[in-house]
Design an enzyme around this catalytic site. Structure first.
Site, PDB file in Angstrom:
ATOM      1  N   SER A   1       4.625  -1.538   2.902  1.00 35.61           N
ATOM      2  CA  SER A   1       4.097  -2.631   3.663  1.00 35.61           C
ATOM      3  C   SER A   1       4.167  -4.072   3.057  1.00 35.61           C
ATOM      4  O   SER A   1       3.307  -4.791   2.684  1.00 35.61           O
ATOM      5  CB  SER A   1       2.422  -2.354   3.694  1.00 35.61           C
TER       6      SER A   1
ATOM      7  N   ARG B   1       0.876  -1.349   0.005  1.00 38.97           N
ATOM      8  CA  ARG B   1       0.041   0.113   0.090  1.00 38.97           C
ATOM      9  C   ARG B   1       0.763   1.440   0.066  1.00 38.97           C
ATOM     10  O   ARG B   1       2.020   1.156   0.292  1.00 38.97           O
ATOM     11  CB  ARG B   1      -0.714   0.050   1.180  1.00 38.97           C
TER      12      ARG B   1
ATOM     13  N   TYR C   1       9.448   2.757  16.205  1.00 40.08           N
ATOM     14  CA  TYR C   1       8.158   2.918  15.907  1.00 40.08           C
ATOM     15  C   TYR C   1       7.328   2.736  17.297  1.00 40.08           C
ATOM     16  O   TYR C   1       6.364   3.528  17.764  1.00 40.08           O
ATOM     17  CB  TYR C   1       7.648   1.959  14.945  1.00 40.08           C
TER      18      TYR C   1
ATOM     19  N   ASP D   1      -2.172  -0.711   7.059  1.00 39.21           N
ATOM     20  CA  ASP D   1      -1.449  -1.649   6.101  1.00 39.21           C
ATOM     21  C   ASP D   1      -2.459  -2.902   5.795  1.00 39.21           C
ATOM     22  O   ASP D   1      -2.578  -3.199   4.733  1.00 39.21           O
ATOM     23  CB  ASP D   1      -0.125  -2.092   6.692  1.00 39.21           C
TER      24      ASP D   1
HETATM   25  C1  GLA Z   1       3.526   1.466   9.688  1.00 38.31           C
HETATM   26  C2  GLA Z   1       2.430   0.620  10.664  1.00 38.31           C
HETATM   27  C3  GLA Z   1       0.928   1.535   9.953  1.00 38.31           C
HETATM   28  C4  GLA Z   1       1.214   2.969  10.529  1.00 38.31           C
HETATM   29  C5  GLA Z   1       2.232   3.436   9.582  1.00 38.31           C
HETATM   30  C6  GLA Z   1       2.357   4.879   9.844  1.00 38.31           C
HETATM   31  O1  GLA Z   1       3.355   1.160   8.200  1.00 38.31           O
HETATM   32  O2  GLA Z   1       2.394  -0.668  10.207  1.00 38.31           O
HETATM   33  O3  GLA Z   1       0.072   0.622  10.934  1.00 38.31           O
HETATM   34  O4  GLA Z   1       1.200   3.260  11.730  1.00 38.31           O
HETATM   35  O5  GLA Z   1       3.438   2.876   9.929  1.00 38.31           O
HETATM   36  O6  GLA Z   1       1.395   5.711   9.317  1.00 38.31           O
END
Ligand code: GLA
Length: 392
Positions: free
Chosen positions: A134, A37, A230, A180
């Site tokens: 993703s 995505r 994260y 994602d």
């Molecule tokens: C990663 C996570 C998502 C989202 C993005 C930031 O892709 O898997 O859930 O938090 O970061 O928007």
């Protein structure tokens, strides 16, 4: 030609079937596909009850498989030697790490009482790894779809997304939101997936104007979300919400953030400002898209990037540079908006532009980025595409 060409889904499926035959002497009876995505806007707020606006790209993980009469799952890939999983055991995380996405999804089905039949499978992918697009959600959703095929069952799409998210939490150690997996599971051709992350309701928003193109620029600077940065950002937002004293970020206004600014302390106050402003920007972007006012996306995307860079601190110099080059090309050069996309700390940017100028924009992005960094980026155009599905 600066735009990277894409392998069509049908060719990926043929490749997976051929490799399954060559490696396991099996003929594919079930083939599943799930896309990566790109997110137009709404970053790092899916775990804050926010809104996000991603779409499924036409880059897929494809798994071809057939049942075998053992109690094992044997899985081959193009990038590592095959793994064999004992299907009578409840799956736990292990080595190699990439197989944890598979283990986690199998575990989700096991926890729902399914007995997985023995199978041989081969995975191929056109979703670039570590590019913030993703690839892991695509692998999870492809595996879940494959198991639906092997078990002759169908999960509700939302249930499938949640199962895959849990695999990511428990087996890959990334406490991600739902963006994602929902984008990969719910994606449709010519539709953005607007997700209200408070209710968990996705809404498909038309995006089919042929005059608009979305360019994805992979900076080739790797992002690794399992290293803790994260999780740390997510924790910052949880701490911020607790200090502000509200149950949901959706109930927090900018005035609330301002009046709590000193109690929040740096960097929590800046993280809070990002969350509240990004929720507002994403709502504005969704409204603008519904009204076909694409031009409004430019300033919103620029403000989103600035906020992710300065307040949320998930950008990096290469992402900033790619966005800056796009901004310099500007509206006259055909660029409507640009920002980093995905988790950050490297990865990709998204540039919304006029289709007629997309090729020239991609060329300029590639040349200027390489001149400044010595890195050749991968740049491709993508349209909203079909989410996870069985090919046969
Ligand atoms: C990663 C996570 C998502 C989202 C993005 C930031 O892709 O898997 O859930 O938090 O970061 O928007």
């Amino acid at each position: 030609m600066s735009l990277q060409l894409n392998t069509p889904l049908a060719d990926l499926a043929t490749d997976a079937a051929t490799l399954l035959r060559e490696n396991f002497e099996s003929e594919a009876t079930v083939t599943a596909a799930a896309p990566g995505r790109v997110n137009l806007i709404g970053e790092h707020i899916d775990y804050c009850d926010g809104f996000v606006l991603p779409f499924a790209i036409d880059r897929y993980v494809v798994i071809a498989a057939s049942s075998n009469d053992s109690r094992e799952g044997r899985i081959g890939t193009t990038f590592d030697k095959p793994v064999t999983l004992d299907l009578d055991k409840k799956k736990e995380p292990g080595q190699p790490k990439w197989a944890n996405y598979i283990r986690g999804v199998i575990r989700g089905f096991q926890d729902r009482g399914h007995q997985i039949p023995g199978f041989d499978a081969f995975i191929v992918s056109s979703v670039p790894l570590g590019a913030g697009l993703s690839s892991s959600a695509a692998l999870e959703c492809a595996m879940a779809t494959l198991l639906e095929g092997l078990l002759d069952t169908v999960l509700e799409t939302r249930e499938k997304g949640l199962l895959c998210q849990k695999a990511e939490h428990d087996f890959a150690n990334v406490p991600c939101g739902i963006m994602d997996q929902f984008a990969s599971a719910f994606g449709q051709a010519n539709r953005l997936v607007l997700i209200d992350c408070k209710t968990g309701e996705p809404e498909l928003v038309p995006f089919e104007d042929p005059d608009l193109t979305v360019l994805v620029s992979n900076t080739k600077v790797n992002h690794e979300l399992s290293d803790g940065s994260y999780a740390e950002r997510r924790k910052n937002t949880e701490d911020g919400l607790a200090i502000i004293g509200k149950k949901s970020w959706r109930d927090v206004s900018m005035a609330d953030v301002e009046s709590a600014w000193d109690d929040l302390d740096d960097p929590i106050n800046r993280r809070a400002r990002h969350v509240v402003s990004e929720i507002e920007r994403t709502i504005s972007a969704a409204k603008a898209l519904e009204a076909n006012e694409f031009e409004a996306l430019g300033p919103l995307m620029a403000a989103s990037h600035a906020s992710l860079r300065h307040d949320f601190e998930v950008s990096c110099k290469e992402l900033d540079l790619m966005v800056e080059i796009a901004h310099k090309i500007g509206r006259d050069g055909g660029v409507i908006g640009a920002r980093m996309t995905g988790g950050g700390f490297g990865g990709s940017t998204v540039t919304l532009c006029e289709s007629g100028k997309a090729e020239a924009i991609a060329a300029k992005l590639a040349t200027d980025y390489e001149a400044a960094t010595g890195i050749k980026p991968d740049i491709f155009a993508s349209r909203p595409s079909k989410g996870s599905h069985l090919i046969k």
